[in-house]
Motif scaffolding. Structure first.
Motif, mmCIF file in Angstrom:
data_model
loop_
_atom_site.group_PDB
_atom_site.id
_atom_site.type_symbol
_atom_site.label_atom_id
_atom_site.label_comp_id
_atom_site.label_asym_id
_atom_site.label_seq_id
_atom_site.Cartn_x
_atom_site.Cartn_y
_atom_site.Cartn_z
ATOM 1 N N GLU A 190 -1.735 118.409 45.215
ATOM 2 C CA GLU A 190 -0.526 118.498 44.391
ATOM 3 C C GLU A 190 0.110 117.128 44.214
ATOM 4 O O GLU A 190 0.570 116.783 43.122
ATOM 5 C CB GLU A 190 0.471 119.466 45.024
ATOM 6 N N GLY A 191 0.161 116.335 45.286
ATOM 7 C CA GLY A 191 0.757 115.008 45.186
ATOM 8 C C GLY A 191 -0.004 114.105 44.242
ATOM 9 O O GLY A 191 0.589 113.397 43.418
ATOM 10 N N GLN A 192 -1.336 114.133 44.341
ATOM 11 C CA GLN A 192 -2.144 113.296 43.464
ATOM 12 C C GLN A 192 -1.962 113.691 42.007
ATOM 13 O O GLN A 192 -1.779 112.833 41.133
ATOM 14 C CB GLN A 192 -3.617 113.388 43.862
ATOM 15 N N GLU A 193 -2.006 115.000 41.739
ATOM 16 C CA GLU A 193 -1.907 115.451 40.354
ATOM 17 C C GLU A 193 -0.511 115.244 39.787
ATOM 18 O O GLU A 193 -0.352 114.827 38.632
ATOM 19 C CB GLU A 193 -2.295 116.934 40.272
ATOM 20 N N LYS A 194 0.503 115.519 40.571
ATOM 21 C CA LYS A 194 1.873 115.495 40.067
ATOM 22 C C LYS A 194 2.407 114.076 39.910
ATOM 23 O O LYS A 194 3.189 113.805 38.995
ATOM 24 C CB LYS A 194 2.783 116.286 41.005
ATOM 25 N N LEU A 195 1.975 113.151 40.771
ATOM 26 C CA LEU A 195 2.592 111.828 40.737
ATOM 27 C C LEU A 195 1.593 110.680 40.659
ATOM 28 O O LEU A 195 1.646 109.880 39.729
ATOM 29 C CB LEU A 195 3.492 111.646 41.960
ATOM 30 N N PHE A 196 0.690 110.570 41.618
ATOM 31 C CA PHE A 196 -0.111 109.354 41.733
ATOM 32 C C PHE A 196 -1.089 109.200 40.570
ATOM 33 O O PHE A 196 -1.123 108.146 39.921
ATOM 34 C CB PHE A 196 -0.818 109.345 43.089
ATOM 35 N N ASN A 197 -1.885 110.215 40.299
ATOM 36 C CA ASN A 197 -2.774 110.152 39.129
ATOM 37 C C ASN A 197 -1.974 110.145 37.838
ATOM 38 O O ASN A 197 -2.371 109.521 36.847
ATOM 39 C CB ASN A 197 -3.734 111.339 39.132
ATOM 40 N N PHE A 198 -0.849 110.831 37.854
ATOM 41 C CA PHE A 198 0.005 110.906 36.667
ATOM 42 C C PHE A 198 0.503 109.515 36.271
ATOM 43 O O PHE A 198 0.469 109.138 35.093
ATOM 44 C CB PHE A 198 1.187 111.835 36.949
ATOM 45 N N ILE A 199 0.951 108.740 37.254
ATOM 46 C CA ILE A 199 1.417 107.377 36.973
ATOM 47 C C ILE A 199 0.265 106.508 36.486
ATOM 48 O O ILE A 199 0.399 105.760 35.507
ATOM 49 C CB ILE A 199 2.054 106.744 38.233
ATOM 50 N N GLU A 200 -0.871 106.588 37.159
ATOM 51 C CA GLU A 200 -2.022 105.761 36.786
ATOM 52 C C GLU A 200 -2.426 105.977 35.334
ATOM 53 O O GLU A 200 -2.818 105.045 34.631
ATOM 54 C CB GLU A 200 -3.194 106.079 37.703
#
Length: 260
Positions: free
Chosen positions: A85-95
């Motif tokens: 959830e963290g990767q999809e919601k924020l980290f990958n989203f920002i990238e």
């Protein structure tokens, strides 16, 4: 919307997001991740915003890590869900954001904090900044993209050493190994980030978005980055920005990009 954990400020062409949990050294919790997602999503939709600067409040920390109290009792499945959830919601989203994001690292960037900075398109740091992924000292590994993005930026060997030792490196060391682009004083950190953002804003936002997509494609499994570049390059020819940019060049004047 009023945020509890972040501050969002806008000036001409520029937005600044400040993670504002100074008593927790700006540690990431679920609520802060959710607020950051909303803020980035809204700013990407704002055609007046050409660049975003992400920083932390105070002089001690960008983000000193994740809020461990939230997940110390998680099960295996809960741990997987937390990372996903963290990767999809924020980290990958920002990238993958079409609007350039500059991380202004003003102190400690540890664990999830360094992972957040690495998700940004590039990084500048203050002289007092310290960076590291200390997760193995807690019996876990980086879960927000750290094992993937750190080797891309500093190389496999350096990433292995940083992750296995759980140690911190200085801002100058981070610059030497390519983790950050620039190091400056704490007082000049935001002015430097704003100066870079100003240079970005003079160029075609449509072309910049295409460049971000093409660069990221090189790091995606099963995607040919060269093919992605060719496709994005060709699409640019159908934009108003391309027509204005080439016309301005031939007419020896500065372009006024229409943004379409």
């Amino acid at each position: 919307m009023n945020f509890e954990n972040i501050l969002v400020e806008k000036t001409t062409g520029l937005a600044r997001i400040t993670i504002n949990r100074p008593k927790k050294l700006n540690a990431l919790n679920k609520a802060t991740i959710a607020e950051l997602h909303i803020a980035f999503d809204r700013l990407e939709s704002d055609l007046n915003i050409k660049s975003i600067i992400l920083t932390g409040s105070g002089e001690k920390a960008f983000v000193a890590g994740a809020d461990i109290s939230e997940f110390s009792n998680f099960s295996i499945e809960e741990g997987k869900q937390l990372a996903r959830e963290g990767q999809e919601k924020l980290f990958n989203f920002i990238e993958q954001l079409a609007t350039p994001v500059i991380a202004a690292i003003n102190g400690f960037a540890l664990g999830g904090g360094l992972e957040l900075a690495m998700a940004c398109h590039f990084r500048v740091a203050s002289e007092n900044a310290k960076m590291g992924l200390p997760e193995v000292s807690l019996g876990v590994i980086p879960g927000y993209g750290g094992t993937q993005r750190l080797p891309q930026l500093v190389g496999k060997g350096k990433a292995m050493e940083m992750i296995m030792t759980a140690g911190m490196i200085s801002a100058e060391d981070a610059k030497d190994c390519g983790l950050v682009n620039h190091v400056t004083t704490l007082e000049e950190l935001l002015p430097l980030a704003e100066k870079i953002a100003s240079k970005i804003s003079r160029n075609s936002a449509i072309a910049i978005s295409a460049a971000i997509m093409a660069i990221n494609a090189n790091f995606k499994e099963g995607v040919d980055g060269f093919d992605a570049e060719i496709e994005a390059f060709g699409i640019c020819f159908g934009t108003g920005d391309f027509k204005e940019g080439t016309r301005a060049f031939l007419e020896k004047r500065k372009p006024i990009f229409p943004g379409n």
